[in-house]
Design a protein around this motif. Sequence first.
Motif, mmCIF file in Angstrom:
data_model
loop_
_atom_site.group_PDB
_atom_site.id
_atom_site.type_symbol
_atom_site.label_atom_id
_atom_site.label_comp_id
_atom_site.label_asym_id
_atom_site.label_seq_id
_atom_site.Cartn_x
_atom_site.Cartn_y
_atom_site.Cartn_z
ATOM 1 N N ARG A 1 -8.378 4.720 -4.421
ATOM 2 C CA ARG A 1 -8.850 5.024 -5.758
ATOM 3 C C ARG A 1 -10.143 4.272 -6.063
ATOM 4 O O ARG A 1 -11.005 4.736 -6.752
ATOM 5 C CB ARG A 1 -7.754 4.637 -6.756
ATOM 6 C CG ARG A 1 -7.900 5.251 -8.108
ATOM 7 C CD ARG A 1 -6.607 5.114 -8.881
ATOM 8 N NE ARG A 1 -5.914 3.871 -8.572
ATOM 9 C CZ ARG A 1 -4.637 3.679 -8.810
ATOM 10 N NH1 ARG A 1 -3.904 4.610 -9.314
ATOM 11 N NH2 ARG A 1 -4.075 2.527 -8.534
ATOM 12 N N HIS A 2 -10.235 3.046 -5.528
ATOM 13 C CA HIS A 2 -11.417 2.256 -5.847
ATOM 14 C C HIS A 2 -12.381 2.159 -4.687
ATOM 15 O O HIS A 2 -13.421 1.569 -4.798
ATOM 16 C CB HIS A 2 -11.009 0.847 -6.260
ATOM 17 C CG HIS A 2 -10.124 0.840 -7.453
ATOM 18 N ND1 HIS A 2 -10.599 0.815 -8.727
ATOM 19 C CD2 HIS A 2 -8.782 0.907 -7.556
ATOM 20 C CE1 HIS A 2 -9.589 0.842 -9.576
ATOM 21 N NE2 HIS A 2 -8.481 0.902 -8.895
ATOM 22 N N LEU B 1 8.321 -13.045 -2.189
ATOM 23 C CA LEU B 1 7.852 -13.796 -3.357
ATOM 24 C C LEU B 1 8.546 -13.295 -4.625
ATOM 25 O O LEU B 1 8.953 -14.090 -5.484
ATOM 26 C CB LEU B 1 6.331 -13.660 -3.483
ATOM 27 C CG LEU B 1 5.688 -14.546 -4.552
ATOM 28 C CD1 LEU B 1 5.861 -16.015 -4.207
ATOM 29 C CD2 LEU B 1 4.212 -14.221 -4.724
ATOM 30 N N PRO C 1 -4.088 2.504 -4.515
ATOM 31 C CA PRO C 1 -5.201 1.889 -5.230
ATOM 32 C C PRO C 1 -6.406 1.635 -4.338
ATOM 33 O O PRO C 1 -7.535 1.648 -4.783
ATOM 34 C CB PRO C 1 -4.628 0.578 -5.757
ATOM 35 C CG PRO C 1 -3.265 0.452 -5.236
ATOM 36 C CD PRO C 1 -2.871 1.722 -4.568
ATOM 37 N N ARG C 2 -6.153 1.436 -3.043
ATOM 38 C CA ARG C 2 -7.267 1.156 -2.147
ATOM 39 C C ARG C 2 -8.219 2.341 -2.059
ATOM 40 O O ARG C 2 -9.411 2.196 -1.950
ATOM 41 C CB ARG C 2 -6.750 0.829 -0.757
ATOM 42 C CG ARG C 2 -6.915 -0.627 -0.445
ATOM 43 C CD ARG C 2 -6.268 -0.925 0.862
ATOM 44 N NE ARG C 2 -4.857 -1.145 0.653
ATOM 45 C CZ ARG C 2 -4.202 -2.174 1.161
ATOM 46 N NH1 ARG C 2 -4.816 -3.038 1.902
ATOM 47 N NH2 ARG C 2 -2.925 -2.344 0.917
ATOM 48 N N PRO D 1 6.809 1.661 -4.044
ATOM 49 C CA PRO D 1 5.465 2.206 -4.250
ATOM 50 C C PRO D 1 4.588 2.120 -3.005
ATOM 51 O O PRO D 1 3.714 2.965 -2.794
ATOM 52 C CB PRO D 1 4.881 1.335 -5.365
ATOM 53 C CG PRO D 1 6.053 0.764 -6.061
ATOM 54 C CD PRO D 1 7.110 0.586 -5.014
ATOM 55 N N ASN D 2 4.802 1.110 -2.175
ATOM 56 C CA ASN D 2 4.005 0.985 -0.950
ATOM 57 C C ASN D 2 4.607 1.780 0.193
ATOM 58 O O ASN D 2 3.895 2.341 1.014
ATOM 59 C CB ASN D 2 3.887 -0.478 -0.551
ATOM 60 C CG ASN D 2 3.138 -1.276 -1.598
ATOM 61 O OD1 ASN D 2 1.968 -1.048 -1.841
ATOM 62 N ND2 ASN D 2 3.839 -2.174 -2.257
ATOM 63 N N ASP E 1 5.680 -10.379 2.639
ATOM 64 C CA ASP E 1 5.647 -11.593 1.827
ATOM 65 C C ASP E 1 5.778 -11.326 0.331
ATOM 66 O O ASP E 1 6.432 -12.075 -0.381
ATOM 67 C CB ASP E 1 4.338 -12.352 2.091
ATOM 68 C CG ASP E 1 4.326 -12.977 3.472
ATOM 69 O OD1 ASP E 1 5.377 -12.954 4.133
ATOM 70 O OD2 ASP E 1 3.264 -13.485 3.884
ATOM 71 N N TYR E 2 5.139 -10.240 -0.149
ATOM 72 C CA TYR E 2 5.192 -10.048 -1.600
ATOM 73 C C TYR E 2 6.593 -9.692 -2.069
ATOM 74 O O TYR E 2 6.965 -9.968 -3.209
ATOM 75 C CB TYR E 2 4.147 -9.040 -2.088
ATOM 76 C CG TYR E 2 4.184 -7.671 -1.466
ATOM 77 C CD1 TYR E 2 3.307 -7.323 -0.465
ATOM 78 C CD2 TYR E 2 5.091 -6.716 -1.914
ATOM 79 C CE1 TYR E 2 3.310 -6.063 0.105
ATOM 80 C CE2 TYR E 2 5.107 -5.450 -1.362
ATOM 81 C CZ TYR E 2 4.222 -5.135 -0.348
ATOM 82 O OH TYR E 2 4.243 -3.881 0.198
ATOM 83 N N ARG F 1 10.730 -1.584 -7.258
ATOM 84 C CA ARG F 1 9.402 -1.831 -7.802
ATOM 85 C C ARG F 1 8.431 -2.456 -6.806
ATOM 86 O O ARG F 1 7.240 -2.189 -6.858
ATOM 87 C CB ARG F 1 9.457 -2.698 -9.060
ATOM 88 C CG ARG F 1 8.137 -2.543 -9.809
ATOM 89 C CD ARG F 1 8.150 -3.097 -11.177
ATOM 90 N NE ARG F 1 8.160 -4.553 -11.159
ATOM 91 C CZ ARG F 1 8.137 -5.288 -12.248
ATOM 92 N NH1 ARG F 1 8.142 -4.702 -13.428
ATOM 93 N NH2 ARG F 1 8.148 -6.594 -12.180
ATOM 94 N N GLU F 2 8.914 -3.305 -5.926
ATOM 95 C CA GLU F 2 7.974 -3.936 -5.004
ATOM 96 C C GLU F 2 7.774 -3.095 -3.743
ATOM 97 O O GLU F 2 6.655 -2.878 -3.308
ATOM 98 C CB GLU F 2 8.464 -5.334 -4.605
ATOM 99 C CG GLU F 2 8.625 -6.292 -5.775
ATOM 100 C CD GLU F 2 7.289 -6.758 -6.349
ATOM 101 O OE1 GLU F 2 6.261 -6.664 -5.657
ATOM 102 O OE2 GLU F 2 7.291 -7.206 -7.519
ATOM 103 N N ALA F 3 8.865 -2.624 -3.163
ATOM 104 C CA ALA F 3 8.751 -1.967 -1.856
ATOM 105 C C ALA F 3 8.417 -0.477 -1.979
ATOM 106 O O ALA F 3 7.518 0.022 -1.297
ATOM 107 C CB ALA F 3 10.042 -2.163 -1.068
#
Lengths: 336, 288
Positions: free
Chosen positions: A334-335, A237, A331-332, A255-256, A233-234, A251-253
């Motif tokens: 990392r935090h 979007l 990030p998941r 990195p993930n 979805d992102y 940029r959207e796809a």
Amino acid sequence: MQLLRAILQRLLTTAITLIGVAVIVFVVVRVVPGNPIAMMLPPGATDEDIARLTAQYGLDKTIPEQFLIWARGVLHGDFGTSITARQPVLDLVLGRLPATLELSLMALVIAVILGGIAALTGTRKRDTLTEAGIDITNGMALSIPDFLWGLLLILAFGVLVPIFHISGRVTPSLELPFTTDFYLVESLVRLRFDLWLDIVSHMFLPALALAIPLAAIIGQLLKQSLKETMHLDYVTLARTKGYGENHVILREALPNAILPTLTLVGVQFTFLIGGTVIIERLFSYEGLGNMAIDAVINRDLPLIQGIVILFAVIFTAVNLVVDLLYAVLNPRLRHG
Amino acid sequence: MSFLQVTNLSARIKGSDHRLLRGVSLTVEAGEVRGLVGESGAGKSMIGKAILGILPRAIEITGGSILLNGTELLTLSPAERRRLIGASTALIPQDPLTALNPSRRIGPQITDRLVDILGWSRSAADARATELLDEVQITDPTRVLRAYPHELSGGMRQRILIASAFAAEPKLIIADEPTTALDVTVQKQILKLIATMQARHGTALLFVTHDLGVVAKVCQKISVLYGGLVVEDTTAEAYFTGPAHAYSRALLAATPKYTNPEASLLPIPDAVIAAVQADVDAYDRRVP
Ligand SMILES: Nc1ncnc2c1ncn2[C@@H]1O[C@H](COP(=O)(O)OP(=O)(O)OP(=O)(O)O)[C@@H](O)[C@H]1O
Ligand SMILES: [Mg+2]
């Protein structure tokens, strides 16, 4: 606090792993037949000579005794003395390490570039003939092992169209002003581009041979996860915001999509380093792998042990770096 | 002239005769809210995607026209169309959990369109993002803008997506079931927020939903869709006083109290389905 515990845990398991590797290698090289002392002495040597030298290298003691002596030395930074070269193992091994590191890293860079291009192009042109072509190329790259690629590359670019060197690390007649063994890096730092080119031209084919299978794996896996990510979805979007295909992929796809590939590249990179043993031999490249084969042929026990331990350290370090990178990129975690 | 005018829009699965949209026509006037209702699979989301140019690759538009502020979208070059869509429309997606990029911070996901597509300065875009988060009642904008999506609740994320949709002051927003994925308690707040924002900004809104209760609250016009066919196009007032089509009446009857979400699960009588399916078949005979 949590991080500190994780690091300590990691160091502990690493230490245990290395000890395990040391024990196994130590025992294995001693139970396989072949007396290193007899092999290094000239044919006319007497039994006394052999006995004297055997005692000098401590090979007359039981294996556990030998191990304890060796382990005590290692703790003081002494990995013993090479039987054939009669020099400290540590010096020999560290002298060759840079050559192998440079070769492996160059192979990794080539693999990431080739695989990345294949994955991005394949995603950009998904469901077209271009993607099919990339899939077929990847399949071929994967179905041939690195040393056969090495032979093919030697034939193609060393013999048929001789544009690269196929033997050694640098042209022997060249004056080398280097103070370290990192020739590739140091030639750049010293701005000696003439030397750099000569070194690259020696390294390129072996590095490429090592890189091709890994490039195919990266290309295939990254393309797969990019294509899956493109449906999310992102990404959609982002398209409604006015972004085009290239931007959305990069940029959207990307990195993930890169995370699953990263873990695999870590594992595969250790295989690649293992592959240097044969590739270095094939290209007479003076690195650790080439030295390892000589050490095995000569039953140079201390040297074999030193090399194997060093490989084990490198593999562990690679895995550590991959885990760290994963944590940085996700990030998941990392935090978390 | 209507801000959005969809005329006779048809779509099907590529290389098959499986029709998804059957000559859909609808308009959305500037500042107006149109509800798009119909059961699952009716093609509601397809219409939204067709307008925004994000149809799945497997689906092709076979005819019709989409005029956005007088510009025909279907004949624009892809790049021109993207720019126009990005500059004058926005999407409020269904699932806030998957509509934010997990590896990017919230701030840039709100401001990227402003900076990259519309050429705002970064500082102006940042200021706008803070202002918007305020407007969607997020109390600590500074923290939220620096957060990653996984650090925020579903309701928070939907507020962020709403803020992001209104960021560039679009003339038209398409909201595709923007509350369906949320907790029942949060649904009402989010719906109210969308209605408030729409009214304040005077944005035209195409509101895709199952829920007639939602339609009653926020829409002025209603299109009822069945099998990719618009079976009724009317004002909300007329719809709730007595819809013309049997299918619309059945939908309404299945929702006795507009606020009861379970009621929409009530089955539509077979006879009604047969009648509306006959309309679909008639269309297929008429339009080869
Ligand atoms: N990628 C796709 N490829 C082929 N057919 C699809 C695809 N996506 C959806 N469809 C079909 O298109 C039709 C319309 O789907 P659409 O998503 O517009 O329904 P909807 O009215 O939004 O339903 P819901 O209320 O469940 O969201 C459905 O029959 C669906 O099966
Ligand atoms: Mg839908």
